[in-house]
Write an enzyme that holds these catalytic residues in place. Structure first.
Site, PDB file in Angstrom:
ATOM      1  N   ASP A   1       0.747  -1.349  -0.484  1.00 47.65           N
ATOM      2  CA  ASP A   1       0.380  -0.024  -0.082  1.00 47.65           C
ATOM      3  C   ASP A   1       1.200   1.597  -0.032  1.00 47.65           C
ATOM      4  O   ASP A   1       2.138   1.228  -0.238  1.00 47.65           O
ATOM      5  CB  ASP A   1      -0.965   0.375   1.293  1.00 47.65           C
TER       6      ASP A   1
ATOM      7  N   ASP B   1     -10.578   2.259  -3.253  1.00 47.97           N
ATOM      8  CA  ASP B   1     -11.453   0.297  -2.938  1.00 47.97           C
ATOM      9  C   ASP B   1     -12.810   0.840  -3.206  1.00 47.97           C
ATOM     10  O   ASP B   1     -13.730   1.925  -3.522  1.00 47.97           O
ATOM     11  CB  ASP B   1     -11.007   1.184  -1.343  1.00 47.97           C
TER      12      ASP B   1
END
Ligand code: GLA
Length: 409
Positions: free
Chosen positions: A152, A210
């Site tokens: 990430d 997301d």
């Protein structure tokens, strides 16, 4: 005689080209889009050794492994901290026997194991990140038997150069271990990673924020992103997908039915069966990673039917590795087309209208098809009757994505 020789030569050249493709693909990491299960949407921090083991069992027992799913990936919140030598260790309550035991168990089932980190000091959920510990973490993951790393970008600087520099450094360290670990970078498509993902040797790059468990939010930002918003962001990215390099529009929300944690934020209450089918059909066409997030230990029949649609999985896993292109859009009607290695086409007919059934037509000439030999419906699992026409017209329900395979040779 001359014609025969020419035909024979074409056959031999074709065979040779096919063998070369197969030989090359053996050496390519993630030669087809990764398929598996990832912990984030449903479990978030509620992960443990026993849950991973149960999920690995379920993957085998429920036929998901046979359908092609391979990876069990732990997302954020598995971490404990670093020891005095800087070596990362897992949360001791969740993983009392360490991570190697977990990975070994997953491997014993013929599956692969993935893990999550972040290329800053902390992960998105505040655990220890890999910045400054790239070599140590790469080595530790290799020792545990990790096969897939999701990395990430939370808490990292916004600029492009830092992103390239940090990922480049980490992936070099990962490659130096000699263990073939798929590297999935995740900076949410904010710095056009499709332009440099291959250069840093990532196998996948997230292209969106997301994904939430909803059809369409009408907004697109870090907290709001439905299946349709994610889909729209794939337009034009098809040229960057190929074996070993994939655009990643985020996880499958199929079967969550609004029960996820952050995936159900901001009113994302789940999707209808038809909408979940559409995500699967579209992600198959997009050559997206197929990463399930629902509780595969306890799936209803629709969820299982959708996730194991072998004809769509074959489209997703096609060895040519093309990503579907949107070849038609008229208000809420869309056509997405993906060419397959045998020259056939997988075509998605999508109706985004919220209420009504519509008819969507494809002109075969647009794909260079003179006369289709077979048109197969990949949801109905049957061949459609061939019409004496240059056009295929399908009735498509609201939020449905019908997928057909058209063979012409
Ligand atoms: C980010 C990522 C998600 C998930 C969480 C974990 O939001 O985009 O996919 O990994 O972090 O904290």
């Amino acid at each position: 005689m001359k014609n025969r020789i020419i035909l024979f030569l074409i056959f031999v050249i074709g065979l040779f080209a096919n063998n070369c493709l197969q030989a090359q693909q053996k050496d390519i990491l993630a030669a087809t889009p990764p398929m598996g299960w990832i912990s984030w949407n449903l479990f978030e921090g509620n992960i443990s050794e026993s849950i991973v083991m149960e999920l690995a069992d379920a993957m085998v027992e429920n036929g998901l492994k046979d359908a092609g799913y391979q990876y069990i990936i732990l997302d954020d919140l598995w971490h404990g901290g670093r020891d005095e030598n800087g070596k990362v260790y897992p949360d001791k309550t969740k993983f009392p026997n360490g991570m190697k035991v977990v990975a070994d168990y997953v491997h014993s089932k013929g599956l692969k194991f993935g893990i999550y980190t972040d290329i800053a000091e902390y992960t998105c959920a505040g655990m220890v990140g890999s910045l400054g510990f790239e070599e140590s973490d790469a080595q530790t993951y290799a020792e545990w038997g990790v096969d897939y790393i999701k990395c990430d970008y939370c808490h990292a600087p916004e600029d492009l150069w830092t992103a390239i520099d940090r990922y480049n450094k980490f992936i070099k360290a990962v490659r130096a271990t000699g263990r073939p670990m798929v590297f999935a970078l995740c900076e949410w498509g904010q710095r056009a990673p499709w332009l440099w993902g291959e250069k840093v040797d990532a196998q996948l790059w997230r292209t969106t924020w997301d994904l939430r468990d909803t059809w369409e939010h009408g907004k697109y930002n870090g907290g709001h992103n439905g299946i349709m918003e994610s889909l729209d962001r794939q337009v034009g990215l098809e040229k960057y997908a190929k074996p070993g390099r994939w655009n990643d529009p985020d996880m499958l929300v199929i079967g969550l039915n609004g029960t996820g944690a952050s995936s159900s934020a901001n009113g994302a209450n789940g999707c209808s069966v038809i909408e979940y089918e559409a995500q699967f059909g579209l992600w198959a066409l997009l050559s997206a990673p197929l990463l399930m997030t629902c509780d595969i230990r306890d799936m209803d029949s629709d969820t299982k039917r959708i996730l194991t649609n072998h004809e769509l999985i074959a489209v997703n896993q096609d060895k040519l590795g093309q990503q579907a292109k949107r070849i038609f859009k008229d208000d809420s009607k869309e056509i997405w087309a993906k060419q397959l290695h045998d020259g056939s086409w997988a075509i998605g007919f999508l109706n985004r209208n919220n209420n009504s059934v519509c008819k969507i037509s494809l002109n075969f000439a647009e794909l260079g098809i003179e006369q289709p030999k077979e048109i197969r419906d990949l949801w109905l699992h049957k061949n459609l009757e061939l019409q004496n026409s240059d056009v295929l017209t399908l009735k498509v329900k609201s939020h449905e994505c019908r997928v057909v395979k058209i063979t012409s040779q």
